[in-house]
Design a protein around this motif. Sequence first.
Motif, PDB file in Angstrom:
ATOM      1  N   THR A   1      20.544  55.261  34.538  1.00  0.00           N
ATOM      2  CA  THR A   1      19.095  54.864  34.228  1.00  0.00           C
ATOM      3  C   THR A   1      18.383  54.909  32.940  1.00  0.00           C
ATOM      4  O   THR A   1      17.835  54.134  32.417  1.00  0.00           O
ATOM      5  CB  THR A   1      18.340  55.649  35.330  1.00  0.00           C
ATOM      6  N   VAL A   2      19.112  55.996  32.081  1.00  0.00           N
ATOM      7  CA  VAL A   2      18.467  56.268  30.819  1.00  0.00           C
ATOM      8  C   VAL A   2      18.707  54.989  29.960  1.00  0.00           C
ATOM      9  O   VAL A   2      18.056  54.419  29.185  1.00  0.00           O
ATOM     10  CB  VAL A   2      19.314  57.566  30.269  1.00  0.00           C
ATOM     11  N   LEU A   3      20.124  54.406  29.951  1.00  0.00           N
ATOM     12  CA  LEU A   3      20.569  53.257  29.419  1.00  0.00           C
ATOM     13  C   LEU A   3      19.843  51.932  29.862  1.00  0.00           C
ATOM     14  O   LEU A   3      19.526  51.321  29.002  1.00  0.00           O
ATOM     15  CB  LEU A   3      21.999  53.098  29.442  1.00  0.00           C
ATOM     16  N   GLU A   4      19.551  52.038  31.195  1.00  0.00           N
ATOM     17  CA  GLU A   4      18.789  50.712  31.453  1.00  0.00           C
ATOM     18  C   GLU A   4      17.259  50.688  30.839  1.00  0.00           C
ATOM     19  O   GLU A   4      16.779  49.629  30.530  1.00  0.00           O
ATOM     20  CB  GLU A   4      18.575  51.149  33.052  1.00  0.00           C
ATOM     21  N   GLY A   5      16.539  51.890  30.733  1.00  0.00           N
ATOM     22  CA  GLY A   5      15.403  51.760  29.945  1.00  0.00           C
ATOM     23  C   GLY A   5      15.593  51.643  28.519  1.00  0.00           C
ATOM     24  O   GLY A   5      14.656  50.747  28.093  1.00  0.00           O
TER      25      GLY A   5
ATOM     26  N   THR B   1      29.923  70.121  27.244  1.00  0.00           N
ATOM     27  CA  THR B   1      28.999  70.453  26.398  1.00  0.00           C
ATOM     28  C   THR B   1      28.494  69.434  25.374  1.00  0.00           C
ATOM     29  O   THR B   1      28.210  69.443  24.373  1.00  0.00           O
ATOM     30  CB  THR B   1      29.404  71.598  25.410  1.00  0.00           C
ATOM     31  N   SER B   2      28.567  67.966  25.683  1.00  0.00           N
ATOM     32  CA  SER B   2      28.409  66.813  24.972  1.00  0.00           C
ATOM     33  C   SER B   2      27.127  66.808  24.578  1.00  0.00           C
ATOM     34  O   SER B   2      26.112  67.180  25.101  1.00  0.00           O
ATOM     35  CB  SER B   2      28.515  65.685  26.075  1.00  0.00           C
ATOM     36  N   LEU B   3      26.951  66.200  23.253  1.00  0.00           N
ATOM     37  CA  LEU B   3      25.604  65.939  22.371  1.00  0.00           C
ATOM     38  C   LEU B   3      25.166  64.640  23.171  1.00  0.00           C
ATOM     39  O   LEU B   3      23.816  64.601  23.261  1.00  0.00           O
ATOM     40  CB  LEU B   3      25.772  65.493  21.073  1.00  0.00           C
ATOM     41  N   SER B   4      25.932  63.698  23.731  1.00  0.00           N
ATOM     42  CA  SER B   4      25.113  62.300  24.583  1.00  0.00           C
ATOM     43  C   SER B   4      26.293  62.289  25.610  1.00  0.00           C
ATOM     44  O   SER B   4      27.325  62.209  25.379  1.00  0.00           O
ATOM     45  CB  SER B   4      25.044  61.597  23.317  1.00  0.00           C
ATOM     46  N   GLU B   5      25.827  61.816  26.595  1.00  0.00           N
ATOM     47  CA  GLU B   5      26.587  61.367  27.868  1.00  0.00           C
ATOM     48  C   GLU B   5      25.584  60.394  28.547  1.00  0.00           C
ATOM     49  O   GLU B   5      24.218  60.156  28.207  1.00  0.00           O
ATOM     50  CB  GLU B   5      27.042  62.183  28.797  1.00  0.00           C
ATOM     51  N   GLN B   6      25.960  59.440  29.304  1.00  0.00           N
ATOM     52  CA  GLN B   6      25.208  58.669  30.330  1.00  0.00           C
ATOM     53  C   GLN B   6      25.528  58.941  31.621  1.00  0.00           C
ATOM     54  O   GLN B   6      24.765  59.660  32.313  1.00  0.00           O
ATOM     55  CB  GLN B   6      25.398  57.068  29.977  1.00  0.00           C
ATOM     56  N   ALA B   7      26.624  58.413  32.236  1.00  0.00           N
ATOM     57  CA  ALA B   7      26.897  58.713  33.516  1.00  0.00           C
ATOM     58  C   ALA B   7      28.462  59.108  33.609  1.00  0.00           C
ATOM     59  O   ALA B   7      29.336  58.098  34.325  1.00  0.00           O
ATOM     60  CB  ALA B   7      26.536  57.581  34.627  1.00  0.00           C
TER      61      ALA B   7
END
Length: 376
Positions: free
Chosen positions: A149-153, A274-280
């Motif tokens: 949903t983050v990438l969708e936005g 511990t990622s700086l960025s992930e999505q799903a």
Amino acid sequence: MPIHILHLHSTFNMGGKEARAVRLMNAFGDRARHTIVSAMPDQLAARDAIDKGIKYEIAQNPPPLTGRPSVKRYEDIARFMRRFDLVLTYNWGAIDGAMAARVFGKGAPPIVHHEDGFNADEATRLNPVRNLYRKIALKAANALVVPSTVLEGIAQSQWGVTPDRLRRIPNGIRTELYAKKPDPKGIPGFEKKPGEVVIGTIAGLRPVKDLPLLVHAVAGMSTRMKLVIVGEGPERANIENAVQAMGLEGKVILPGFLSDPHRFVGLFDIFALTSLSEQAPISVIEAMAAGLPVVASTVGDIEHMVSEPNRKYLSPERNAVVFRDRIEILAQHPEGSKAIGEANRERARALFGEADMIRAYAALYGEAMGRPGILG
């Protein structure tokens, strides 16, 4: 006659997007044949997971996917793409496939672009130049697929993708495989010992995963533990340096990339990311399906993926002490940890099955080609 699909990848080493692409190739069977291009031509390890009998080839001397903007390069890419029935482009490293179709669109096949997340250089702030470039290039795509949903936005607010061309398809796995007992010898060089808590993660060893932070976190634990980091990549030396600096030799195992995660994920007691960025992240779904609690930062959709009792073990803060404390609580309360893991397992079964994902992608690709049902 099978349809011919071109896959344009930034890299074809095994990671989340590559694992999904291979699972779809395997699922489509003899209904499709595939040509694969990797912008990094020596990074092709994911092909080892392609089933025997699947018709595919690695493109030889394709036009380069990366480089300075160039009309000549775009024209070469567009000409190369015209021989295929469908073009699938993946992430920033392959966005020039879409840009080539934007500049030289005549005769271009349908294009579906996939965005799965960002590297360390866009982990905390999106690059405005790249945002503009994506906004221009993605107008040529029949559809954009995202897993979160983050990438969708972001796609709608930053890249101008209209809802009719935007699809959110959750990642999925064969959750039933993870209900089986793990192979005690599934991780080379590792033996699970009584009284030892095993913290595990699966990740490409890249800066965006920030795995030295995980090493620092477990170094402060009072519980007897082993840390297993499954994956390969350019950050290995930095991780090994962190292990040495924290005096954890013998307590941290880096077995490299391992296929078939269902064979070994259940050897972990706690999964940590511990990622700086992930999505799903698919690795989180795998951990959930194996009945593990998850400790992670609240990046991407992770907070919405895990079960409700697991959410207090996620944190918006990213430092070693925060991660250490959450891991320690789970390690010292095994019954509570197990209950959280079982809630995660049930949620994974309900929301992240592979069959639903395959159906959604098959329908989207068929729709893009104007041939519904062609892929099953």
